[in-house]
Enzyme design. Sequence first.
Site, PDB file in Angstrom:
ATOM      1  N   LYS A 116       7.321   5.891  -3.136  1.00 26.40           N
ATOM      2  CA  LYS A 116       6.765   4.924  -2.183  1.00 26.40           C
ATOM      3  C   LYS A 116       7.842   4.193  -1.368  1.00 26.40           C
ATOM      4  CE  LYS A 116       2.836   6.301  -3.573  1.00 26.40           C
ATOM      5  NZ  LYS A 116       2.050   7.221  -2.730  1.00 26.40           N
ATOM      6  N   GLU A 200       8.461  -6.369  -1.047  1.00 26.62           N
ATOM      7  CA  GLU A 200       7.922  -6.617   0.295  1.00 26.62           C
ATOM      8  C   GLU A 200       7.429  -8.058   0.360  1.00 26.62           C
ATOM      9  OE1 GLU A 200       5.860  -2.276   1.425  1.00 26.62           O
ATOM     10  OE2 GLU A 200       4.624  -3.935   0.778  1.00 26.62           O
ATOM     11  N   ARG A 292      -3.721  14.125  -0.371  1.00 22.74           N
ATOM     12  CA  ARG A 292      -4.836  14.854  -0.992  1.00 22.74           C
ATOM     13  C   ARG A 292      -6.123  14.531  -0.250  1.00 22.74           C
ATOM     14  NH1 ARG A 292      -4.187   9.944  -3.791  1.00 22.74           N
ATOM     15  NH2 ARG A 292      -6.051   8.703  -3.449  1.00 22.74           N
TER      16      ARG A 292
HETATM   17  C1  MV4 Z   1       0.291  -5.371  -0.737  1.00 14.07           C
HETATM   18  C2  MV4 Z   1      -0.518  -6.529  -0.645  1.00 14.07           C
HETATM   19  C3  MV4 Z   1      -0.005  -7.606   0.038  1.00 14.07           C
HETATM   20  N1  MV4 Z   1       1.220  -7.558   0.572  1.00 14.07           N
HETATM   21  N2  MV4 Z   1       1.507  -5.368  -0.174  1.00 14.07           N
HETATM   22  C4  MV4 Z   1      -2.591  -2.905  -3.633  1.00 14.07           C
HETATM   23  C5  MV4 Z   1      -2.755  -1.427  -3.785  1.00 14.07           C
HETATM   24  C6  MV4 Z   1      -1.542  -0.825  -3.193  1.00 14.07           C
HETATM   25  N3  MV4 Z   1      -1.867   0.413  -2.537  1.00 14.07           N
HETATM   26  C7  MV4 Z   1      -1.011  -1.846  -2.255  1.00 14.07           C
HETATM   27  N4  MV4 Z   1      -1.672  -3.084  -2.580  1.00 14.07           N
HETATM   28  C8  MV4 Z   1      -1.345  -4.233  -1.960  1.00 14.07           C
HETATM   29  N5  MV4 Z   1      -0.132  -4.261  -1.365  1.00 14.07           N
HETATM   30  C9  MV4 Z   1       1.963  -6.456   0.449  1.00 14.07           C
HETATM   31  N6  MV4 Z   1       3.177  -6.433   0.979  1.00 14.07           N
HETATM   32  C10 MV4 Z   1      -1.762  -6.510  -1.238  1.00 14.07           C
HETATM   33  C11 MV4 Z   1      -2.186  -5.376  -1.910  1.00 14.07           C
HETATM   34  C12 MV4 Z   1      -3.494  -5.498  -2.496  1.00 14.07           C
HETATM   35  C13 MV4 Z   1      -4.549  -4.724  -2.075  1.00 14.07           C
HETATM   36  C14 MV4 Z   1      -4.379  -3.744  -1.101  1.00 14.07           C
HETATM   37  C15 MV4 Z   1      -5.432  -2.995  -0.693  1.00 14.07           C
HETATM   38  C16 MV4 Z   1      -6.677  -3.198  -1.247  1.00 14.07           C
HETATM   39  C17 MV4 Z   1      -6.871  -4.135  -2.221  1.00 14.07           C
HETATM   40  C18 MV4 Z   1      -5.809  -4.909  -2.650  1.00 14.07           C
HETATM   41  C19 MV4 Z   1      -6.014  -5.856  -3.628  1.00 14.07           C
HETATM   42  C20 MV4 Z   1      -4.983  -6.611  -4.043  1.00 14.07           C
HETATM   43  C21 MV4 Z   1      -3.708  -6.426  -3.489  1.00 14.07           C
END
Ligand code: MV4
Length: 457
Positions: A116, A200, A292
Amino acid sequence: MFQKILIANRGEIALRVVRACRELGIKTMAVYSEADEQSLHVQLADEAICIGPNASNQSYLKADRILSAAEIGDVDAIHPGYGFLSENYRFAEQCERCKIKFIGPKSEVIRSMGDKALAREMAKKAKVPIIMGSDGPLDNEEQACKVAQKIGFPIIIKAVAGGGGKGMRLAHNMVAFTKEFNAARAEAEKAFGNGAVYIEKYIEEPRHIEFQILADSHGKVIHLGERDCSIQRRYQKLIEEAPSPFLTEDLRNRMGKCAVRLAESCGYENAGTIEFLVDKRGNFYFIEMNTRIQVEHGITEEVTGIDLVKNQILIAAGQQLNINQKDVKITKHAIECRINAEDPSRNFAPCPGTVTLCYTPGGHGVRVDSHVYGGYQIPPYYDSMIGKLIAYGRNRQIAVDRMYRALSEYIIRGISTTIPFCQAIMLDPCFKNGQYTTKYIEDFLNRTPKDIFTQNK
Ligand code: MV4
């Protein structure tokens, strides 16, 4: 074209691949664990072979057993579905060496996007916006604190080998950061055998918006618009919709161009998904790419009229994409509810067991992708999703009302499911107005009494 495809998966996605193959005139070979002998994908495929005991790591995750089955069946290609071996670059590599076509991108692309931190770097190179953060992984506390100081709090710590939320930690100040940084590294080492982490700036209450792309082996890449997947609980999606009620046409075009550019820059081939976070002001940032087919691909199929699984197969067979970007028209609105064998009133605890009665909804604008039938026993060894209900129509209002109607027709007895929970959401004004973020489920649960999700078994 392929003569026969092995489907290295189970449940509804195995069935979905059988359906695509049958329409293309391709024979199918199912693989199954002992627990799945009575599964619908086994009965509907042309051939089936048992590959091991109940546990996934003794069956669906065993690359050598699947390759042995492929040899016995003399198949030309393997469709990995989602989960299991679908993003395992070593498995894709083994397929390449055995001259069996892995239906997905090249193993090297799976490997790069699976890292990632590397994926972030590739996005940056392709001029796709990323969130302010570290350049690559951080391997000592001192260096990490320096970078954290520069970025400013709140900060999120993510595992290089993570994705989908596994191994993520949040820190609001330097004291917490030091502790969480070390905890995240230990946790990542334990979970993935790779302790590398990157950081981040944390974006508060973002929307999770992902773009579907299709890329052929001749370098042509198109996007099929977005899905809004903000409605999640503990990083598990519950409801998805296409298009996003939040995006403007301008934002959609700009994000779509970024998604296509990233896929082009890494020599991508197959269906793929580029995930973005979108903040309140409409700034968007790349977070991950999935190499995928995804669970929620069906809503994109319904709003565009394009069969993604068939296209995956045609692309893998070397055909040129016969769709141009300008011909992709999003003419409908679609919503998907994941039907899980879980009890929402008991903290979504899994409820495996026998489905004593199963009646699936139908009618105009309704699609059900499910491997469940009356008398089916849901094994306790795999994930709890037992079906996907999609409702679609000319606009969002029609899709929401139709979803409510379809959920009210869906009868599953013998176990608890997420059906009543999804139905309550369809009536919720905050969902109806479309202004939700990734915090939606948490808020909804806090203001809703749990007992309303209890259904008659
Ligand atoms: C984040 C974020 C806030 N800021 N990155 C959660 C799953 C992963 N694919 C990335 N995620 C997140 N990354 C930064 N810099 C908040 C989340 C996140 C989130 C993202 C998508 C859908 C639901 C979520 C629930 C909590 C946190």
